[in-house]
Write an enzyme that holds these catalytic residues in place. Structure first.
Site, PDB file in Angstrom:
ATOM      1  N   GLU A  49       0.826  -1.222   0.000  1.00  0.00           N
ATOM      2  CA  GLU A  49       0.000   0.000   0.000  1.00  0.00           C
ATOM      3  C   GLU A  49       0.856   1.267   0.000  1.00  0.00           C
ATOM      4  O   GLU A  49       1.165   1.808   1.056  1.00  0.00           O
ATOM      5  CB  GLU A  49      -0.955   0.019   1.206  1.00  0.00           C
ATOM      6  N   LYS A  66      -2.694  -1.948  -2.972  1.00  0.00           N
ATOM      7  CA  LYS A  66      -3.747  -1.077  -2.433  1.00  0.00           C
ATOM      8  C   LYS A  66      -3.349   0.361  -2.733  1.00  0.00           C
ATOM      9  O   LYS A  66      -2.339   0.849  -2.228  1.00  0.00           O
ATOM     10  CB  LYS A  66      -3.937  -1.314  -0.933  1.00  0.00           C
TER      11      LYS A  66
END
Length: 300
Positions: free
Chosen positions: A181, A218
């Site tokens: 992420e 992400k």
């Protein structure tokens, strides 16, 4: 050392089932804000123990809600404290998979370091190996770790992606699937340039992964629709998921529906409007409606 494998049944679900990821992983730093949004003010509790007990009650209310099932929700991201607790008398990860067919994922990072070159790397994660072993034993499928990009600085963005993929190797070796992420700040003045640099750096690393090694990405919803389509199609990418990043639920869903093949991994946008003061019927109805809107935006 033999590389362990992820749970194959869960891998199959993550790969092919329609749905989205519920992010229930606010940690120590963001918990007071999450509780305040839920209608529990900081002056009504004292100390971390009480705070974490209250946030676990909130998460339990979400996880046990009738609409919170594996039909529309693929996975839930948990904070370590949540993994160590129980829901309805069962360890949280077991409860999610056995009762709800929701794949359990663990947040493993320890927060962000100071900004350098327009980015914030992750702080060191000293006991990562033992945490991964513990997570694997508890039935966790994957992990999530967040870093933060504030400016379109190539050196900062490369450092972020290097660190993420280096830790991803350690996680893959432990038999788990990492969610990488590298969040881009939605307020970044050169957001589109930062995203183009990020995509380039990620593809370079993805192309070096051996066959059969899975990662998930992400990402912040991009300025250019379908920017990450090459990542979605990449042989080593299980899923590309989007964070809400401070966008309202309506805007996050609108942006998400324009990015085909990207699914939600929302936290604030999922729990928007839920409060401790609502009756169970009100709470369950609102959560069910939010789940449906996010699900619809995820399957476009």
């Amino acid at each position: 050392m033999m590389t362990l494998e992820p749970n194959q049944e869960q891998l199959k679900k993550m790969k092919s089932h329609p749905g989205f990821i519920a992010a229930l992983d606010q940690s120590g730093g963001s918990t007071p804000g999450a509780l305040a949004d839920y209608g529990i003010e900081p002056n009504t509790y004292s100390g971390d123990d009480q705070m974490f007990a209250l946030v676990h009650q909130m998460r339990t209310r979400i996880m046990t809600s009738p609409g919170f099932t594996g039909d529309r929700i693929l996975a839930a991201i948990l904070f370590e404290d949540t993994m160590n607790r129980e829901v309805d008398g069962e360890p949280t990860a077991n409860y999610l998979w056995q009762n709800k067919q929701i794949v359990p994922i663990l947040k493993v990072d320890k927060g962000l370091a100071q900004e350098k070159d327009g980015s914030q790397l992750m702080k060191p994660i000293p006991q990562l190996d033992s945490l991964l072993m513990k997570a694997k034993k508890k039935g966790i499928f994957g992990t999530k770790m967040r870093s933060f990009i504030k400016h379109a600085n190539p050196a900062g963005i490369e450092a972020i992606v290097d660190q993420q993929f280096e830790l991803a190797q350690q996680i893959i070796a432990a038999g788990l699937v990492p969610i990488i992420e590298p969040e881009v700040d939605i307020h970044c003045s050169e957001k589109a340039q930062a995203e183009a640099l990020l995509k380039q750096a990620m593809l370079k690393h993805l192309n070096q992964l051996p066959k059969g090694q899975w990662v998930m990405l992400k990402l912040t919803l991009p300025e250019q629709d379908n920017l990450y389509s090459n990542c979605i199609e990449h042989a080593n990418v299980l899923r590309v998921v989007a964070l809400s990043g401070g966008y309202s639920q309506a805007e996050a869903n609108e942006r998400l529906s324009r990015n085909h093949g990207v699914i939600a991994s929302f936290s604030r946008a999922l729990t928007e409007g839920l409060t401790a003061q609502q009756t169970d019927a009100e709470f369950n109805t609102m959560l069910d409606e939010s789940i449906e809107k996010i699900y619809q935006a995820s399957i476009t």
